[in-house]
Design a protein around this motif. Structure first.
Motif, mmCIF file in Angstrom:
data_model
loop_
_atom_site.group_PDB
_atom_site.id
_atom_site.type_symbol
_atom_site.label_atom_id
_atom_site.label_comp_id
_atom_site.label_asym_id
_atom_site.label_seq_id
_atom_site.Cartn_x
_atom_site.Cartn_y
_atom_site.Cartn_z
ATOM 1 N N ILE A 91 -0.973 -24.445 2.284
ATOM 2 C CA ILE A 91 -2.174 -23.903 1.636
ATOM 3 C C ILE A 91 -3.199 -23.514 2.698
ATOM 4 O O ILE A 91 -3.550 -24.330 3.556
ATOM 5 C CB ILE A 91 -2.814 -24.932 0.675
ATOM 6 N N ILE A 92 -3.681 -22.286 2.635
ATOM 7 C CA ILE A 92 -4.756 -21.829 3.521
ATOM 8 C C ILE A 92 -6.014 -21.700 2.682
ATOM 9 O O ILE A 92 -6.143 -20.781 1.862
ATOM 10 C CB ILE A 92 -4.428 -20.482 4.182
ATOM 11 N N SER A 93 -6.942 -22.610 2.862
ATOM 12 C CA SER A 93 -8.233 -22.561 2.164
ATOM 13 C C SER A 93 -9.301 -22.073 3.133
ATOM 14 O O SER A 93 -9.173 -22.209 4.346
ATOM 15 C CB SER A 93 -8.597 -23.942 1.622
ATOM 16 N N GLY A 94 -10.375 -21.514 2.589
ATOM 17 C CA GLY A 94 -11.439 -21.019 3.447
ATOM 18 C C GLY A 94 -11.044 -19.713 4.115
ATOM 19 O O GLY A 94 -10.051 -19.078 3.749
ATOM 20 N N TYR A 95 -11.829 -19.309 5.113
ATOM 21 C CA TYR A 95 -11.614 -18.019 5.756
ATOM 22 C C TYR A 95 -11.394 -18.186 7.247
ATOM 23 O O TYR A 95 -11.977 -19.061 7.886
ATOM 24 C CB TYR A 95 -12.788 -17.088 5.474
#
Length: 304
Positions: A91-95
């Motif tokens: 999971i890639i959260s944020g920027y």
């Protein structure tokens, strides 16, 4: 006797898949309030989006995917309860900065599936906008541009093909028109008898079917004459144009772009912070991501 040879093994078309998710086209967002940060409706929408993504991710693994990466791409980028999603997924959260602005470096991914997206600014879709609600309309050579086009073009830097799109019927129609061969699955945002669980199962099944989609890497070549019309009118356009030394006429700012990906790169560099702060964006990203993490932690307690 002649040595028996094993038949050649057919190479899987996709080994590593990317799931890009947004909130407006998910199974839990049915109002403008639910798309806004830090309120009870948003918390419930995050829970529903998490279930949508988990259903799709699990189905992709069961269909033979070796790896699945999920990119949360709504507002702060923290709208998923990550511990409730299939543990095999990344999971890639944020920027993040990188080859694909906002998403980072995504090397090794074969195809992208877009879950829960919305229609473009100026359309009649559910909560329509393109990148930001500040934009009333975005066109390239006079043709309206939607986020799927921009995101898919941005992913072309890593040779990632778009194969699936889910959102409201208007958003799905835009996607099908823009990307030849993409598979779409709509959600009815105005049904009084919406069954989220049944819809979610069909979403996952359609996502798996999309792995047979015959699409190409998407990045239409220009040059393009791009026009961006501001919702707040002439004053907003003039201020933006002056700041970035661009042309403007009335409520619209115009610029040229080499290809569709260049439109995305230029807009993401200019829309989200004043020009004076752009050299320091990498310093602000950790703070912005912290705000997102705190928000989703609160949502985890508030969701029903």
């Amino acid at each position: 006797s002649a040595r028996t040879r094993n038949p050649p093994v057919e190479k899987k078309p996709f080994r590593h898949l990317l799931v890009v998710c947004d909130l407006e086209g998910s199974s839990g967002c049915f109002s403008k309030r639910a798309a806004k940060f830090l309120n009870g409706d948003w918390a419930d929408a995050c829970a529903a989006l998490t279930r949508d993504v988990d259903a799709v991710v699990t189905a992709l693994f069961e269909a033979g995917a070796e790896a699945v990466t999920v990119k949360d791409f709504h507002r702060t980028g923290h709208n998923l309860f990550t511990k409730r999603i299939d543990r095999r997924a990344k999971i890639i959260s944020g920027y993040r900065s990188g080859t694909v602005p906002g998403m980072g470096n995504l090397g090794g991914i074969d195809a992208a599936l877009f879950i829960g997206l919305h229609a473009s600014s100026g359309s009649r879709g559910f909560l329509p906008h393109t990148l930001t609600s500040r934009i009333a309309r975005l066109t390239a050579d006079g043709k309206q541009v939607c986020e799927l086009q921009l995101f898919s073009a941005a992913l072309s830097a890593e040779n990632i093909r778009p194969v699936f799109f889910s959102g409201c019927p208007v958003a799905c129609a835009e996607a099908a028109k823009a990307v030849r061969g993409i598979r779409t699955f709509a959600i009815d945002k105005f049904s009084r008898n919406f069954n989220a669980e049944a819809w979610r199962k069909r979403l996952a099944a359609e996502a798996v079917r999309s792995l047979a989609a015959k699409t190409d890497v998407y990045n239409p070549q220009g040059p393009f004459d791009v026009a961006m019309t501001f919702r707040d009118g002439d004053t907003a356009a003039e201020s933006f144009a002056r700041s970035w030394s661009m042309e403007h006429r009335g409520p619209s700012v115009s610029f040229s772009a080499a290809d569709m990906r260049d439109i995305y790169v230029q807009l993401t560099a200019k829309l989200y912070a004043p020009k004076a702060l752009t050299p320091f964006l990498n310093l602000f990203l950790p703070l912005y991501n912290l705000i997102g993490r705190l928000g989703i932690a609160w949502a985890g307690k508030a969701a029903t």
